[in-house]
Design a protein around this motif. Structure first.
Motif, PDB file in Angstrom:
ATOM      1  N   TRP A 208       3.552  -4.478   0.516  1.00 49.33           N
ATOM      2  CA  TRP A 208       2.305  -4.295   1.241  1.00 49.33           C
ATOM      3  C   TRP A 208       2.266  -2.959   1.987  1.00 49.33           C
ATOM      4  O   TRP A 208       1.285  -2.230   1.969  1.00 49.33           O
ATOM      5  CB  TRP A 208       2.151  -5.456   2.213  1.00 49.33           C
ATOM      6  CG  TRP A 208       0.932  -5.443   3.080  1.00 49.33           C
ATOM      7  CD1 TRP A 208       0.807  -4.913   4.327  1.00 49.33           C
ATOM      8  CD2 TRP A 208      -0.338  -6.011   2.755  1.00 49.33           C
ATOM      9  NE1 TRP A 208      -0.456  -5.119   4.812  1.00 49.33           N
ATOM     10  CE2 TRP A 208      -1.190  -5.792   3.874  1.00 49.33           C
ATOM     11  CE3 TRP A 208      -0.843  -6.690   1.645  1.00 49.33           C
ATOM     12  CZ2 TRP A 208      -2.515  -6.230   3.890  1.00 49.33           C
ATOM     13  CZ3 TRP A 208      -2.163  -7.125   1.673  1.00 49.33           C
ATOM     14  CH2 TRP A 208      -2.984  -6.885   2.785  1.00 49.33           C
TER      15      TRP A 208
ATOM     16  N   GLY B 135      -2.943  -3.686   1.858  1.00 44.70           N
ATOM     17  CA  GLY B 135      -1.820  -3.210   1.070  1.00 44.70           C
ATOM     18  C   GLY B 135      -1.860  -3.705  -0.357  1.00 44.70           C
ATOM     19  O   GLY B 135      -2.921  -4.033  -0.899  1.00 44.70           O
ATOM     20  N   TYR B 136      -0.695  -3.765  -0.971  1.00 43.41           N
ATOM     21  CA  TYR B 136      -0.592  -4.223  -2.359  1.00 43.41           C
ATOM     22  C   TYR B 136      -0.215  -5.688  -2.397  1.00 43.41           C
ATOM     23  O   TYR B 136       0.435  -6.202  -1.495  1.00 43.41           O
ATOM     24  CB  TYR B 136       0.478  -3.414  -3.090  1.00 43.41           C
ATOM     25  CG  TYR B 136       0.190  -1.942  -3.189  1.00 43.41           C
ATOM     26  CD1 TYR B 136      -0.874  -1.471  -3.946  1.00 43.41           C
ATOM     27  CD2 TYR B 136       0.980  -1.010  -2.521  1.00 43.41           C
ATOM     28  CE1 TYR B 136      -1.145  -0.115  -4.037  1.00 43.41           C
ATOM     29  CE2 TYR B 136       0.727   0.341  -2.607  1.00 43.41           C
ATOM     30  CZ  TYR B 136      -0.346   0.790  -3.368  1.00 43.41           C
ATOM     31  OH  TYR B 136      -0.603   2.128  -3.438  1.00 43.41           O
TER      32      TYR B 136
ATOM     33  N   TYR C 218       9.150  -2.232   1.828  1.00 46.47           N
ATOM     34  CA  TYR C 218       8.281  -2.975   2.734  1.00 46.47           C
ATOM     35  C   TYR C 218       8.341  -2.399   4.145  1.00 46.47           C
ATOM     36  O   TYR C 218       7.371  -2.451   4.903  1.00 46.47           O
ATOM     37  CB  TYR C 218       8.676  -4.450   2.761  1.00 46.47           C
ATOM     38  CG  TYR C 218       7.726  -5.321   3.541  1.00 46.47           C
ATOM     39  CD1 TYR C 218       6.569  -5.822   2.945  1.00 46.47           C
ATOM     40  CD2 TYR C 218       7.974  -5.642   4.867  1.00 46.47           C
ATOM     41  CE1 TYR C 218       5.689  -6.610   3.664  1.00 46.47           C
ATOM     42  CE2 TYR C 218       7.107  -6.432   5.592  1.00 46.47           C
ATOM     43  CZ  TYR C 218       5.964  -6.916   4.988  1.00 46.47           C
ATOM     44  OH  TYR C 218       5.094  -7.687   5.699  1.00 46.47           O
TER      45      TYR C 218
ATOM     46  N   SER D 151       0.538  -4.321   9.556  1.00 47.17           N
ATOM     47  CA  SER D 151      -0.508  -3.302   9.413  1.00 47.17           C
ATOM     48  C   SER D 151      -0.908  -2.718  10.761  1.00 47.17           C
ATOM     49  O   SER D 151      -1.024  -1.493  10.912  1.00 47.17           O
ATOM     50  CB  SER D 151      -1.735  -3.906   8.726  1.00 47.17           C
ATOM     51  OG  SER D 151      -1.420  -4.388   7.444  1.00 47.17           O
TER      52      SER D 151
END
Length: 490
Positions: free
Chosen positions: A396, A390-391, A66, A19
């Motif tokens: 993510w 994220g997910y 990803y 991230s």
């Protein structure tokens, strides 16, 4: 030791994982003149991929979704942690980020001053114990979602008398040798799916002990479409985009069917693993979950390696609950003792609310459990702060890229308005809005989420106060998000 000089930055990014590195890329691309630093408590980049050093550590998502949108992934769809670190190193080099990352910098407190329009970060150097103070006009929280230092391990009776070794995957000792030893892995999630086949290569035997079964999907390490494209010698970005779209379509299908026809998805997943299981397996007991498919993440089994280890007799599964540890191993409720030389507690982690860092706004502590999210990237009443989340069920980074786009638009709007502060504030029509749990258990209910509901921020019953949408929704909704709706600039 305290250093008294205060360095001021335009943007402070907390966390040098997927991230934080992604946020820094967007910052360099959209605002090349802004000063910034990335603070990382660990001694190297990577976040999860630096923390997780257990045998076989690899992605649980395909790398074509990803990986970052801007950086083509080259290689197999499912990759080992080391390959992902290499990929991140390439991004750091290409964006010239190395000089901006400060390792061993643990943020211990963050406070906002409306009078000064800035954040103050109290930082401790983990290598020297030096204390450093930084200020920043904007705060970008990219610290990840779980506690890297303290993994979740239940308390079981008798662990003190167990004669073997107990280890959590998140704190795997570099000198642990499991060769020729009996290994018991407690848990059956994504970590167990990785560990069991990796350990089984050299262990005497590996037993996976689960309270209840999980959903599995035997995905190929190399997508058949990638194999078809390879002879064409396409540019890497073409291959990346084609496979990214292919995997996105697959994710869309899983999400849609999981919501609209869970029985169909259940049948699909069970049909995929049944032929791979050892003959005579009690599928109802060991491989039929109690929850609806898509309520939890589907564990990926690359090329069916977990089931191959079971067919070869190198691994087995026991479905039962733990009564106690004995000197030889673990006693389950049936009365059987599962003897083991090494017990691996693949029991998950604890969610961490913004790194468990204390926040204050104008001297008042921030209780995030009483705040509301704005589109899953800002928090009501907390100025000039964005966060990357994220997910869980998708890759993510798919959401991180979308969030970074919106944050960039917010920063641009601040410039257009000559504003020094942006803060999410409930609108008049939100006065009677129902506040809901951060994660709806009917939608997503793994234990690590349920254990943390009371500490997490809330969401509302309407946009822009919602969170945890599917990628199929977000990839349209977030680019169209109104950066004036629910945000105040001043």
């Amino acid at each position: 030791m305290t250093r008294t000089d205060r360095e001021h930055l335009d943007v402070l990014i907390v966390g040098a994982g997927v991230s934080g590195i992604g946020a820094a890329h967007h910052l360099r691309a959209r605002f090349p003149d802004r000063t910034f630093a990335i603070l990382e408590a660990q001694d190297a980049r990577g976040g999860t991929w630096w923390t997780h050093r257990f045998p076989g550590a690899r992605s649980d998502s395909d790398l074509f979704t990803y990986g970052y949108r801007h950086k083509p992934w080259v290689g197999p769809s499912i990759a080992a942690g080391g390959a992902i670190l290499d990929y991140l190193d390439e991004v750091i080099e290409e964006d010239d980020l190395a000089g901006h990352i400060r390792y061993h910098h643990r943020v211990t407190a963050l406070s906002w001053s409306s009078e000064e329009h800035r954040w103050t970060a109290e930082v401790t150097r983990t290598d020297t114990d030096e204390r450093v103070t930084l200020t920043a006009s904007f705060l970008w929280m990219c610290q990840g979602y779980y506690n890297h230092d303290e993994p979740y391990t239940p308390e079981w009776p008798g662990t003190d008398r167990y004669a073997g070794t107990i280890v959590h995957p998140q704190a795997w000792p570099a000198d642990l040798d499991h060769t020729g030893r009996r290994v018991l892995v407690i848990g059956s999630g994504a970590t167990a799916a990785t560990l069991v086949p990796a350990l089984a290569k050299s262990a005497d035997h590996v037993t996976m002990l689960q309270r209840s079964p999980s959903y599995w999907f035997p995905s190929p390490k190399v997508h058949e479409l990638a194999t078809m494209l390879e002879p064409l010698q396409l540019p890497p970005d073409w291959t990346h985009e084609i496979l990214r779209r292919q995997y996105t379509q697959q994710l869309d299908w899983l999400a849609a069917v999981g919501h609209e026809d869970p029985d169909q998805l259940h049948t699909f997943l069970m049909d995929a693993i049944t032929p791979l299981l050892p003959e005579g397996t009690d599928i109802e007991k060991h491989f039929t979950p109690r929850y609806r498919p898509w309520q939890q993440r589907i564990a990926i089994v690359p090329d069916g390696d977990l089931f191959e280890a079971m067919r070869d007799g190198r691994a087995s599964v026991v479905t039962d609950t733990i009564t106690e540890f004995t000197e030889e191993g673990v006693r389950v409720s049936s009365g059987e003792v599962l003897e083991a030389d090494v017990v691996v507690t693949a029991t998950g982690f604890d969610l961490s609310v913004f790194g468990d860092i204390p926040f204050a706004v104008d001297g008042e502590p921030v209780d995030f459990s009483q705040r509301v999210t704005w589109h899953g990237m800002m928090i009501s009443g907390v100025p000039n702060m964005a966060y990357a989340f994220g997910y869980f069920r998708h890759s993510w980074t798919l959401r991180v890229d979308l969030v970074n786009d919106v944050v960039a638009r917010i920063v641009e709007r601040m410039g257009e308005r000559g504003a020094r502060t942006v803060v999410p504030e409930l609108r008049p029509q939100d006065a009677d809005m129902e506040l809901r749990e951060w994660s709806d258990p009917e939608n997503f209910n793994p234990n690590y989420v349920l254990r943390s509901q009371d500490r997490m921020f809330k969401q509302g019953d309407r946009e822009p106060w919602t969170h945890m949408q599917e990628y199929a929704h977000d990839r349209t909704a977030l680019p169209e998000a109104d950066v004036d709706d629910g945000l105040s600039y001043r």
